[in-house]
Design a protein around this motif. Structure first.
Motif, PDB file in Angstrom:
ATOM      1  N   UNK A  53       0.831  -1.213   0.000  1.00  0.00           N
ATOM      2  CA  UNK A  53       0.000   0.000   0.000  1.00  0.00           C
ATOM      3  C   UNK A  53       0.862   1.259   0.000  1.00  0.00           C
ATOM      4  N   UNK A  54       1.951   1.258   0.748  1.00  0.00           N
ATOM      5  CA  UNK A  54       2.751   2.471   0.908  1.00  0.00           C
ATOM      6  C   UNK A  54       3.731   2.712  -0.228  1.00  0.00           C
ATOM      7  N   UNK A  55       4.171   1.644  -0.906  1.00  0.00           N
ATOM      8  CA  UNK A  55       5.206   1.799  -1.934  1.00  0.00           C
ATOM      9  C   UNK A  55       4.787   1.281  -3.312  1.00  0.00           C
ATOM     10  N   UNK A  56       4.277   0.055  -3.377  1.00  0.00           N
ATOM     11  CA  UNK A  56       4.001  -0.567  -4.676  1.00  0.00           C
ATOM     12  C   UNK A  56       2.832   0.110  -5.392  1.00  0.00           C
ATOM     13  N   UNK A  57       1.696   0.224  -4.718  1.00  0.00           N
ATOM     14  CA  UNK A  57       0.506   0.780  -5.370  1.00  0.00           C
ATOM     15  C   UNK A  57       0.687   2.240  -5.802  1.00  0.00           C
ATOM     16  N   UNK A  58       1.296   3.118  -4.970  1.00  0.00           N
ATOM     17  CA  UNK A  58       1.539   4.486  -5.459  1.00  0.00           C
ATOM     18  C   UNK A  58       2.428   4.521  -6.702  1.00  0.00           C
ATOM     19  N   UNK A  59       3.452   3.675  -6.741  1.00  0.00           N
ATOM     20  CA  UNK A  59       4.337   3.639  -7.920  1.00  0.00           C
ATOM     21  C   UNK A  59       3.565   3.191  -9.158  1.00  0.00           C
ATOM     22  N   UNK A  60       2.767   2.122  -9.010  1.00  0.00           N
ATOM     23  CA  UNK A  60       1.978   1.635 -10.147  1.00  0.00           C
ATOM     24  C   UNK A  60       0.967   2.684 -10.586  1.00  0.00           C
ATOM     25  N   UNK A  61       0.373   3.385  -9.636  1.00  0.00           N
ATOM     26  CA  UNK A  61      -0.582   4.431  -9.986  1.00  0.00           C
ATOM     27  C   UNK A  61       0.051   5.542 -10.797  1.00  0.00           C
ATOM     28  N   UNK A  62       1.218   6.021 -10.359  1.00  0.00           N
ATOM     29  CA  UNK A  62       1.920   7.069 -11.119  1.00  0.00           C
ATOM     30  C   UNK A  62       2.320   6.566 -12.499  1.00  0.00           C
ATOM     31  N   UNK A  63       2.756   5.317 -12.563  1.00  0.00           N
ATOM     32  CA  UNK A  63       3.154   4.739 -13.844  1.00  0.00           C
ATOM     33  C   UNK A  63       1.967   4.669 -14.799  1.00  0.00           C
ATOM     34  N   UNK A  64       0.832   4.192 -14.331  1.00  0.00           N
ATOM     35  CA  UNK A  64      -0.342   4.060 -15.196  1.00  0.00           C
ATOM     36  C   UNK A  64      -0.833   5.419 -15.676  1.00  0.00           C
ATOM     37  N   UNK A  65      -0.881   6.392 -14.773  1.00  0.00           N
ATOM     38  CA  UNK A  65      -1.344   7.725 -15.175  1.00  0.00           C
ATOM     39  C   UNK A  65      -0.412   8.316 -16.226  1.00  0.00           C
ATOM     40  N   UNK A  66       0.893   8.218 -15.988  1.00  0.00           N
ATOM     41  CA  UNK A  66       1.851   8.782 -16.940  1.00  0.00           C
ATOM     42  C   UNK A  66       1.813   8.100 -18.288  1.00  0.00           C
ATOM     43  N   UNK A  67       1.745   6.772 -18.283  1.00  0.00           N
ATOM     44  CA  UNK A  67       1.746   6.023 -19.545  1.00  0.00           C
ATOM     45  C   UNK A  67       0.459   6.284 -20.327  1.00  0.00           C
ATOM     46  N   UNK A  68      -0.689   6.232 -19.663  1.00  0.00           N
ATOM     47  CA  UNK A  68      -1.970   6.470 -20.351  1.00  0.00           C
ATOM     48  C   UNK A  68      -2.021   7.879 -20.913  1.00  0.00           C
ATOM     49  N   UNK A  69      -1.572   8.858 -20.136  1.00  0.00           N
ATOM     50  CA  UNK A  69      -1.566  10.238 -20.630  1.00  0.00           C
ATOM     51  C   UNK A  69      -0.647  10.383 -21.839  1.00  0.00           C
ATOM     52  N   UNK A  70       0.530   9.761 -21.775  1.00  0.00           N
ATOM     53  CA  UNK A  70       1.466   9.836 -22.901  1.00  0.00           C
ATOM     54  C   UNK A  70       0.880   9.184 -24.153  1.00  0.00           C
ATOM     55  N   UNK A  71       0.190   8.052 -23.992  1.00  0.00           N
ATOM     56  CA  UNK A  71      -0.407   7.366 -25.143  1.00  0.00           C
ATOM     57  C   UNK A  71      -1.495   8.225 -25.771  1.00  0.00           C
ATOM     58  N   UNK A  72      -2.370   8.794 -24.936  1.00  0.00           N
ATOM     59  CA  UNK A  72      -3.473   9.610 -25.460  1.00  0.00           C
ATOM     60  C   UNK A  72      -2.941  10.851 -26.166  1.00  0.00           C
ATOM     61  N   UNK A  73      -2.032  11.564 -25.505  1.00  0.00           N
ATOM     62  CA  UNK A  73      -1.473  12.784 -26.110  1.00  0.00           C
ATOM     63  C   UNK A  73      -0.674  12.448 -27.365  1.00  0.00           C
ATOM     64  N   UNK A  74       0.127  11.376 -27.292  1.00  0.00           N
ATOM     65  CA  UNK A  74       0.951  11.008 -28.446  1.00  0.00           C
ATOM     66  C   UNK A  74       0.129  10.617 -29.654  1.00  0.00           C
ATOM     67  N   UNK A  75      -0.930   9.836 -29.454  1.00  0.00           N
ATOM     68  CA  UNK A  75      -1.765   9.422 -30.587  1.00  0.00           C
ATOM     69  C   UNK A  75      -2.523  10.618 -31.153  1.00  0.00           C
ATOM     70  N   UNK A  76      -3.107  11.450 -30.287  1.00  0.00           N
ATOM     71  CA  UNK A  76      -3.873  12.606 -30.758  1.00  0.00           C
ATOM     72  C   UNK A  76      -2.988  13.579 -31.538  1.00  0.00           C
ATOM     73  N   UNK A  77      -1.829  13.907 -30.960  1.00  0.00           N
ATOM     74  CA  UNK A  77      -0.927  14.836 -31.654  1.00  0.00           C
ATOM     75  C   UNK A  77      -0.340  14.203 -32.911  1.00  0.00           C
ATOM     76  N   UNK A  78      -0.046  12.898 -32.849  1.00  0.00           N
ATOM     77  CA  UNK A  78       0.521  12.216 -34.012  1.00  0.00           C
ATOM     78  C   UNK A  78      -0.454  12.154 -35.182  1.00  0.00           C
ATOM     79  N   UNK A  79      -1.726  11.930 -34.895  1.00  0.00           N
ATOM     80  CA  UNK A  79      -2.732  11.921 -35.958  1.00  0.00           C
ATOM     81  C   UNK A  79      -2.828  13.289 -36.623  1.00  0.00           C
ATOM     82  N   UNK A  80      -2.794  14.346 -35.816  1.00  0.00           N
ATOM     83  CA  UNK A  80      -2.893  15.696 -36.371  1.00  0.00           C
ATOM     84  C   UNK A  80      -1.654  16.057 -37.178  1.00  0.00           C
ATOM     85  N   UNK A  81      -0.478  15.857 -36.587  1.00  0.00           N
ATOM     86  CA  UNK A  81       0.764  16.236 -37.273  1.00  0.00           C
ATOM     87  C   UNK A  81       0.992  15.370 -38.510  1.00  0.00           C
ATOM     88  N   UNK A  82       0.712  14.073 -38.396  1.00  0.00           N
ATOM     89  CA  UNK A  82       0.928  13.189 -39.535  1.00  0.00           C
ATOM     90  C   UNK A  82      -0.006  13.441 -40.693  1.00  0.00           C
TER      91      UNK A  82
END
Length: 257
Positions: A53-82
């Motif tokens: 609870x104190x170490x593993x779950x917070x790390x996984x939470x930050x990882x999931x938020x960062x990765x999902x945000x990067x995927x959404x932003x990357x695909x949206x911007x990539x579709x527009x720029x491409x």
């Protein structure tokens, strides 16, 4: 039978490596390389408790938020720029400049701007994960078959319908290749950001174990990171097989021919 065979193949190499590890540490007293039994005991005592609870779950939470945000932003911007040639030419030098900057270098800057917060760690993950998704999406959109593109234009397929039925399926294999790279980068940046600026999380805990010479516990933290990486890989493969069913089916037909 096929599932059991795949499961056996997946476990064979790890079992062999553990046996080699056990044989090489048999009878030794090396403080820095624990035996498999010692590591297993340290793993159970360290991670089957409040540290989840104190170490593993917070790390996984930050990882999931960062990765999902990067995927959404990357695909949206990539579709527009491409899709817009002049925009692609306009942004290419800047994108190449920022892509070349190692994300860990940004950690001190982001610490000054945002403080030692979870948001800073998420931004560090996004700053590294977005580039493989963005660049692969741009290249995938650029590589769309011109005949298919002309056919869609002839039939009056435009707007969101064109993106949904032509652009995304055509660029899908390259987008998913970028997402695969993004996952491993995100895991690395999650650990680095926690090692530099954190009071909790897997990266922070592993460094604390190392500094206090709790060697088996340190190795157990590394094992946790490996297990997270394996779980992410299996989830990605499961998701990719379903998103790109048509692509894998086509490859199977081509290979059979």
């Amino acid at each position: 039978m096929k599932i059991l065979k795949g499961f056996a193949y997946g476990l064979a190499l790890p079992v062999i490596l553990v046996l080699i590890w056990w044989a090489s540490t048999l009878g030794t007293t090396n403080f820095f390389v624990p035996t498999p039994a010692t590591l297993a005991e340290a793993f159970a005592e360290t991670w089957f408790g409040e540290r989840i609870v104190s170490d593993v779950l917070p790390s996984i939470g930050r990882l999931l938020i960062g990765v999902v945000a990067a995927i959404v932003i990357g695909i949206a911007a990539g579709l527009l720029i491409g899709s817009v040639k002049w925009l692609r030419d306009f942004t290419e030098p800047v994108l190449e400049f920022f892509r070349a900057i190692p994300p860990p270098v940004l950690i001190p800057v982001l610490m000054l701007l945002m403080g030692i917060t979870d948001s800073m760690k998420v931004v560090v993950i996004i700053s590294g994960c977005i580039w493989p998704v963005l660049l692969n999406t741009i290249e995938g959109v650029r590589a769309i078959d011109s005949v298919l593109s002309d056919s869609a234009h002839t039939y009056g397929i435009g707007g969101w319908a064109r993106v949904r039925y032509l652009v995304l399926p055509s660029a899908g294999p390259q987008i998913m290749a970028g997402v695969r790279q993004c996952l491993s980068i995100g895991l690395i940046l999650m650990v680095i950001s926690e090692m530099f600026a954190s009071s909790s999380g897997l990266g922070f805990t592993i460094v604390q174990f190392q500094r206090s010479f709790a060697i088996p516990e340190m190795w157990s933290g590394i094992v946790v990171l490996g297990l997270i990486g394996v779980a992410m890989s299996f989830i990605f493969q499961f998701t990719e097989r379903r998103i790109l069913r048509w692509y894998h089916g086509l490859r199977e037909v081509e290979n059979a021919a």
